[in-house]
Write a protein that holds these residues in place. Structure first.
Motif, PDB file in Angstrom:
ATOM      1  N   THR A  29      -2.552 -29.832  54.732  1.00  0.00           N
ATOM      2  CA  THR A  29      -3.670 -28.634  54.659  1.00  0.00           C
ATOM      3  C   THR A  29      -4.951 -29.312  54.350  1.00  0.00           C
ATOM      4  OG1 THR A  29      -3.383 -28.013  52.625  1.00  0.00           O
ATOM      5  CG2 THR A  29      -2.108 -26.776  54.458  1.00  0.00           C
ATOM      6  N   ARG A  30      -5.855 -28.741  54.448  1.00  0.00           N
ATOM      7  CA  ARG A  30      -7.392 -29.323  54.040  1.00  0.00           C
ATOM      8  C   ARG A  30      -7.569 -28.704  52.843  1.00  0.00           C
ATOM      9  NH1 ARG A  30     -11.311 -30.182  57.897  1.00  0.00           N
ATOM     10  NH2 ARG A  30     -10.165 -32.000  59.142  1.00  0.00           N
ATOM     11  N   VAL A  31      -6.671 -27.912  52.350  1.00  0.00           N
ATOM     12  CA  VAL A  31      -7.064 -27.804  50.872  1.00  0.00           C
ATOM     13  C   VAL A  31      -6.973 -29.031  49.526  1.00  0.00           C
ATOM     14  CG1 VAL A  31      -6.496 -26.254  48.836  1.00  0.00           C
ATOM     15  CG2 VAL A  31      -6.324 -25.428  50.840  1.00  0.00           C
ATOM     16  N   ILE A  32      -7.954 -29.168  49.021  1.00  0.00           N
ATOM     17  CA  ILE A  32      -7.754 -30.281  48.152  1.00  0.00           C
ATOM     18  C   ILE A  32      -7.582 -29.474  46.696  1.00  0.00           C
ATOM     19  CG2 ILE A  32      -8.892 -32.256  46.991  1.00  0.00           C
ATOM     20  CD1 ILE A  32     -10.598 -32.410  49.393  1.00  0.00           C
ATOM     21  N   ILE A  45     -11.840 -25.776  45.130  1.00  0.00           N
ATOM     22  CA  ILE A  45     -10.302 -26.722  44.907  1.00  0.00           C
ATOM     23  C   ILE A  45      -9.321 -25.417  44.383  1.00  0.00           C
ATOM     24  CG2 ILE A  45     -11.410 -28.797  44.496  1.00  0.00           C
ATOM     25  CD1 ILE A  45     -11.114 -28.712  41.651  1.00  0.00           C
ATOM     26  N   GLY A  46      -9.853 -24.234  44.331  1.00  0.00           N
ATOM     27  CA  GLY A  46      -8.866 -23.119  44.135  1.00  0.00           C
ATOM     28  C   GLY A  46      -8.892 -22.701  42.644  1.00  0.00           C
ATOM     29  N   ILE A  87     -21.805 -16.014  56.307  1.00  0.00           N
ATOM     30  CA  ILE A  87     -20.873 -17.023  56.809  1.00  0.00           C
ATOM     31  C   ILE A  87     -20.146 -17.539  55.230  1.00  0.00           C
ATOM     32  CG2 ILE A  87     -21.056 -19.503  57.403  1.00  0.00           C
ATOM     33  CD1 ILE A  87     -23.104 -18.904  59.356  1.00  0.00           C
ATOM     34  N   ASN A  88     -21.190 -17.839  54.329  1.00  0.00           N
ATOM     35  CA  ASN A  88     -20.493 -18.086  53.015  1.00  0.00           C
ATOM     36  C   ASN A  88     -19.374 -17.070  52.719  1.00  0.00           C
ATOM     37  OD1 ASN A  88     -22.293 -20.406  52.974  1.00  0.00           O
ATOM     38  ND2 ASN A  88     -23.683 -19.555  51.538  1.00  0.00           N
ATOM     39  N   SER A  89     -19.422 -15.904  52.664  1.00  0.00           N
ATOM     40  CA  SER A  89     -18.640 -14.956  52.063  1.00  0.00           C
ATOM     41  C   SER A  89     -17.388 -15.005  53.149  1.00  0.00           C
ATOM     42  CB  SER A  89     -19.012 -13.679  51.872  1.00  0.00           C
ATOM     43  OG  SER A  89     -19.043 -12.785  53.078  1.00  0.00           O
ATOM     44  N   GLU A  90     -17.692 -15.324  54.371  1.00  0.00           N
ATOM     45  CA  GLU A  90     -16.505 -15.462  55.187  1.00  0.00           C
ATOM     46  C   GLU A  90     -15.564 -16.565  54.994  1.00  0.00           C
ATOM     47  OE1 GLU A  90     -18.193 -15.376  59.171  1.00  0.00           O
ATOM     48  OE2 GLU A  90     -18.225 -13.106  59.085  1.00  0.00           O
ATOM     49  N   ILE A  91     -16.331 -17.780  54.466  1.00  0.00           N
ATOM     50  CA  ILE A  91     -15.598 -18.959  54.183  1.00  0.00           C
ATOM     51  C   ILE A  91     -14.985 -18.806  52.867  1.00  0.00           C
ATOM     52  CG2 ILE A  91     -15.923 -21.374  53.306  1.00  0.00           C
ATOM     53  CD1 ILE A  91     -18.251 -21.680  55.038  1.00  0.00           C
ATOM     54  N   GLN A  92     -15.458 -17.963  52.093  1.00  0.00           N
ATOM     55  CA  GLN A  92     -14.666 -17.662  50.905  1.00  0.00           C
ATOM     56  C   GLN A  92     -13.473 -16.839  51.106  1.00  0.00           C
ATOM     57  OE1 GLN A  92     -15.538 -19.027  47.780  1.00  0.00           O
ATOM     58  NE2 GLN A  92     -13.759 -18.335  47.098  1.00  0.00           N
ATOM     59  N   GLY A  93     -13.821 -15.950  51.865  1.00  0.00           N
ATOM     60  CA  GLY A  93     -12.508 -14.949  52.121  1.00  0.00           C
ATOM     61  C   GLY A  93     -11.312 -15.814  52.805  1.00  0.00           C
ATOM     62  N   LEU A  94     -11.797 -16.815  53.804  1.00  0.00           N
ATOM     63  CA  LEU A  94     -10.770 -17.800  54.429  1.00  0.00           C
ATOM     64  C   LEU A  94     -10.101 -18.993  53.625  1.00  0.00           C
ATOM     65  CD1 LEU A  94     -12.870 -18.915  57.606  1.00  0.00           C
ATOM     66  CD2 LEU A  94     -10.673 -17.384  57.557  1.00  0.00           C
ATOM     67  N   ARG A  95     -10.816 -19.000  52.523  1.00  0.00           N
ATOM     68  CA  ARG A  95     -10.165 -19.893  51.376  1.00  0.00           C
ATOM     69  C   ARG A  95      -9.537 -19.228  50.522  1.00  0.00           C
ATOM     70  NH1 ARG A  95     -15.589 -22.423  48.720  1.00  0.00           N
ATOM     71  NH2 ARG A  95     -15.932 -24.166  49.883  1.00  0.00           N
ATOM     72  N   ASP A  96      -9.651 -17.885  50.407  1.00  0.00           N
ATOM     73  CA  ASP A  96      -8.606 -16.932  49.670  1.00  0.00           C
ATOM     74  C   ASP A  96      -7.373 -16.960  50.472  1.00  0.00           C
ATOM     75  OD1 ASP A  96     -10.366 -17.130  47.563  1.00  0.00           O
ATOM     76  OD2 ASP A  96     -11.105 -14.953  48.140  1.00  0.00           O
ATOM     77  N   GLN A  97      -7.160 -16.718  51.764  1.00  0.00           N
ATOM     78  CA  GLN A  97      -6.211 -16.545  52.608  1.00  0.00           C
ATOM     79  C   GLN A  97      -5.535 -17.847  52.452  1.00  0.00           C
ATOM     80  OE1 GLN A  97      -7.269 -15.336  56.630  1.00  0.00           O
ATOM     81  NE2 GLN A  97      -8.683 -13.527  55.744  1.00  0.00           N
ATOM     82  N   LYS A 100      -5.177 -20.013  50.265  1.00  0.00           N
ATOM     83  CA  LYS A 100      -4.545 -20.254  48.949  1.00  0.00           C
ATOM     84  C   LYS A 100      -3.271 -19.361  48.999  1.00  0.00           C
ATOM     85  CE  LYS A 100      -7.807 -19.568  45.902  1.00  0.00           C
ATOM     86  NZ  LYS A 100      -8.388 -19.279  44.510  1.00  0.00           N
ATOM     87  N   VAL A 101      -3.309 -18.046  49.484  1.00  0.00           N
ATOM     88  CA  VAL A 101      -2.233 -17.310  49.532  1.00  0.00           C
ATOM     89  C   VAL A 101      -1.116 -17.709  50.478  1.00  0.00           C
ATOM     90  CG1 VAL A 101      -1.185 -14.928  50.313  1.00  0.00           C
ATOM     91  CG2 VAL A 101      -3.525 -15.237  49.222  1.00  0.00           C
ATOM     92  N   ILE A 102      -1.554 -18.179  51.538  1.00  0.00           N
ATOM     93  CA  ILE A 102      -0.570 -18.787  52.628  1.00  0.00           C
ATOM     94  C   ILE A 102       0.058 -20.290  51.954  1.00  0.00           C
ATOM     95  CG2 ILE A 102      -0.312 -20.204  54.827  1.00  0.00           C
ATOM     96  CD1 ILE A 102      -2.416 -18.198  55.987  1.00  0.00           C
ATOM     97  N   LEU A 103      -0.663 -20.862  51.280  1.00  0.00           N
ATOM     98  CA  LEU A 103      -0.003 -22.040  50.573  1.00  0.00           C
ATOM     99  C   LEU A 103       0.900 -21.719  49.571  1.00  0.00           C
ATOM    100  CD1 LEU A 103      -2.988 -24.521  50.223  1.00  0.00           C
ATOM    101  CD2 LEU A 103      -0.891 -24.811  51.524  1.00  0.00           C
TER     102      LEU A 103
END
Lengths: 60, 172
Positions: free
Chosen positions: B113-116, B157-158, B86-96, B98-101
């Motif tokens: 967005t929910r990215v801070i 936070i990226g 789950i943790n690595s999936e969350i990490q993967g989603l965060r990366d996506q 970031k790219v989308i942003l």
């Protein structure tokens, strides 16, 4: 991601440690809510705070 | 004893799911009726409760099958592995995210967005009255009390790997 859980209590302790008092933290939540409402929600989720309590904090 | 229809209804599952569970040995009903219909005992239902719990944690039927046979130590191991996934999936989603942003580069969307981002955090900490020195202190305390969560926070936070290393280096 680590398995180390950070919760509200730890976060508050961290803020207290560097000298933020209750009033400043309230002000901080208000600023956060005004400027970045979704980020605020996201942050409170990250701290694993219950939905009810999140609503209360966001309405401060 | 309960019929397959009753069990399916109680757990909001299809009959075919229960037949499948039986075929792969995850849940084999304890009895059969005179006309050879499956009958589930109270023990079977207890087992079904555990299966549902593990399903809700996202475990595969294969892992669940192992779990139901093994001791509690095995349970912890499987749950820990699931947590890591789950943790690595969350990490993967965060990366996506970031790219989308980056692709969007649209301020109003960013706000929603929910990215801070790091900038947001710095602005928020400043709003709380923290100056440069206060923020340094905050990192030092964070690193001291919860090093792993500190890293996790910086990732969330990226920040790039190098920057995270640098911050953790001077704050420890």
């Amino acid at each position: 991601m680590s398995n180390e859980v950070i919760n509200k209590e730890k976060w508050v302790l961290l803020f207290q440690e560097i000298g933020l008092d209750e009033a400043t933290m309230t002000k901080w939540h208000r600023e956060f809510e005004t400027r970045y409402p979704d980020g605020h929600q996201s942050f409170l989720d990250w701290l694993n705070i219950e939905a009810n309590e999140i609503r209360q904090i966001r309405a401060l | 004893m309960y019929t397959i229809g009753q069990v399916a209804k109680k757990y909001s599952l299809s009959r075919s799911a229960l037949i499948y569970y039986d075929s792969i040995g995850v849940l084999t009903p304890g009895g059969r009726s005179g006309s050879n219909y499956r009958l589930y005992s109270e023990d079977d239902l207890e087992k079904m409760d555990r299966i549902q719990l593990f399903r809700s944690a996202g475990l595969s039927l294969e892992s669940i099958s192992t779990l139901l046979e093994k001791e509690n130590s095995e349970l912890n191991l499987i749950l820990e592995n699931r947590l890591l996934t789950i943790n690595s999936e969350i990490q993967g989603l965060r990366d996506q995210q970031k790219v989308i942003l980056k692709l969007l580069e649209n301020e109003s969307l960013k706000r929603n967005t929910r990215v801070i981002s790091k900038e947001t955090w710095v602005a928020m900490l400043k709003a709380a009255g923290l100056d440069e020195a206060g923020m340094r202190n905050w990192h030092i305390e964070f690193e001291k009390t919860s090093p792993e969560a500190h890293r996790d926070f910086l990732e969330s936070i990226g920040l790039e790997y190098d920057e995270i290393l640098a911050i953790r280096d001077w704050s420890s």
